[in-house]
Enzyme design. Sequence first.
Site, PDB file in Angstrom:
ATOM      1  N   GLU A 116       0.829  -1.204   0.000  1.00  0.00           N
ATOM      2  CA  GLU A 116       0.000   0.000   0.000  1.00  0.00           C
ATOM      3  C   GLU A 116       0.870   1.263   0.000  1.00  0.00           C
ATOM      4  O   GLU A 116       1.802   1.387   0.782  1.00  0.00           O
ATOM      5  CB  GLU A 116      -0.906   0.022   1.248  1.00  0.00           C
ATOM      6  CG  GLU A 116      -1.886  -1.130   1.322  1.00  0.00           C
ATOM      7  CD  GLU A 116      -2.978  -1.072   0.252  1.00  0.00           C
ATOM      8  OE1 GLU A 116      -3.097  -0.030  -0.422  1.00  0.00           O
ATOM      9  OE2 GLU A 116      -3.700  -2.074   0.087  1.00  0.00           O
TER      10      GLU A 116
ATOM     11  N   HIS B  35      -1.374  -5.637   1.602  1.00  0.00           N
ATOM     12  CA  HIS B  35      -2.586  -6.463   1.529  1.00  0.00           C
ATOM     13  C   HIS B  35      -2.292  -7.704   0.693  1.00  0.00           C
ATOM     14  O   HIS B  35      -1.588  -7.617  -0.320  1.00  0.00           O
ATOM     15  CB  HIS B  35      -3.743  -5.693   0.872  1.00  0.00           C
ATOM     16  CG  HIS B  35      -4.665  -5.039   1.857  1.00  0.00           C
ATOM     17  ND1 HIS B  35      -4.873  -3.680   1.897  1.00  0.00           N
ATOM     18  CD2 HIS B  35      -5.457  -5.568   2.838  1.00  0.00           C
ATOM     19  CE1 HIS B  35      -5.748  -3.396   2.863  1.00  0.00           C
ATOM     20  NE2 HIS B  35      -6.109  -4.523   3.447  1.00  0.00           N
TER      21      HIS B  35
ATOM     22  N   CYS C  53      -7.621  -2.157   8.417  1.00  0.00           N
ATOM     23  CA  CYS C  53      -6.254  -2.147   7.866  1.00  0.00           C
ATOM     24  C   CYS C  53      -5.772  -0.715   7.631  1.00  0.00           C
ATOM     25  O   CYS C  53      -4.664  -0.352   8.016  1.00  0.00           O
ATOM     26  CB  CYS C  53      -6.191  -2.949   6.564  1.00  0.00           C
ATOM     27  SG  CYS C  53      -6.415  -4.718   6.842  1.00  0.00           S
TER      28      CYS C  53
HETATM   29  N1  PCA Z   1      -8.422  -7.019   6.321  1.00  0.00           N
HETATM   30  C1  PCA Z   1      -9.293  -5.951   6.740  1.00  0.00           C
HETATM   31  C2  PCA Z   1      -9.117  -5.858   8.230  1.00  0.00           C
HETATM   32  C3  PCA Z   1      -8.363  -7.079   8.640  1.00  0.00           C
HETATM   33  C4  PCA Z   1      -7.918  -7.685   7.383  1.00  0.00           C
HETATM   34  O1  PCA Z   1      -7.179  -8.687   7.294  1.00  0.00           O
HETATM   35  C5  PCA Z   1      -9.057  -4.660   5.969  1.00  0.00           C
HETATM   36  O2  PCA Z   1      -8.630  -4.709   4.805  1.00  0.00           O
HETATM   37  O3  PCA Z   1      -9.308  -3.579   6.496  1.00  0.00           O
END
Ligand code: PCA
Length: 204
Positions: free
Chosen positions: A79, A168, A144
Site C-alpha cells: 500500500e 494487503h 487495515c
Molecule cells: N483485512 C481488513 C481488516 C483485517 C484484514 O485482514 C481490511 O482490509 O481492512
Amino acid sequence: MKRILVTGFEAFGEDRINASWEAVEALPDVIGETEIVKWCLPVEYDRVEGCLKGFMEELEPNAVVCVGQAAGRTAITPEKAAINWMASGTADNAGVKYEGVRICDDEVAADGYFASLPVEKIEAVLKKAGIPAQVSYTAGTYVCNRVMYGLLRYLRQQASPIKGGFIHVPCSSDQGAENPRLPSMSKEMIAKGLETALEVIAKA
Ligand code: PCA
C-alpha cells in the site's frame, strides 16, 4: 541484528481464517541477517493501534510491516498511502462500525500519509520472481487502513527512523476452495511473496 516486526490479522466477518496471519505465521524467523518477529492483531478499530504500539515499544524494530487480507484482490499489494477516514458497511470484531468519520479529528491532522517502505521496488522484485504484485493506492477505509494511518502518523510524530507500511494479500486457496468465485492465491505463494518483500525491506 536488524529486526522487522510483521503483523497479520485474526479472522473477521464470515471468515474462519485470515490469509494474512496464515502467511505471516509461515514466515521464517530469520531472513538473511534480519530477525522476523510475528504478531497477530485484533480486527478492532479502537484497539488495533494501541496493540501495535505496545509490540513496537517492546521490540524496538527497524521496520514495521502490517499485513492484511483484501478479499477480491488477485495480487500482493503493497500500500502506498493511508487516509484519515473510517467507513465500513460491516462492524469490526468488537461490533463497532464507523460510517464515515476521521480517525484523528485533531484539526491539523494530516488527511493521509505515504508509507515509508519501498513499495515500487517490492512490486518490481516480486514480479521478477513470478509473483503477482502491484502497488495499491488505497488501503480501504476499514481496520487495515486504520492501523496503517495510526502507524505512519506515530512514526512521523516521533520523527522515527523506523520504516513502516502495509501489505494487503489476496485470500488463500483454502478460502478459494470454500468459495470458488473468490480470487485466491496459494498460501505458499503469499508467504513467498511476503518473504521476498521483507528481503527488499531489509536491504533498503
Ligand atoms: N483485512 C481488513 C481488516 C483485517 C484484514 O485482514 C481490511 O482490509 O481492512
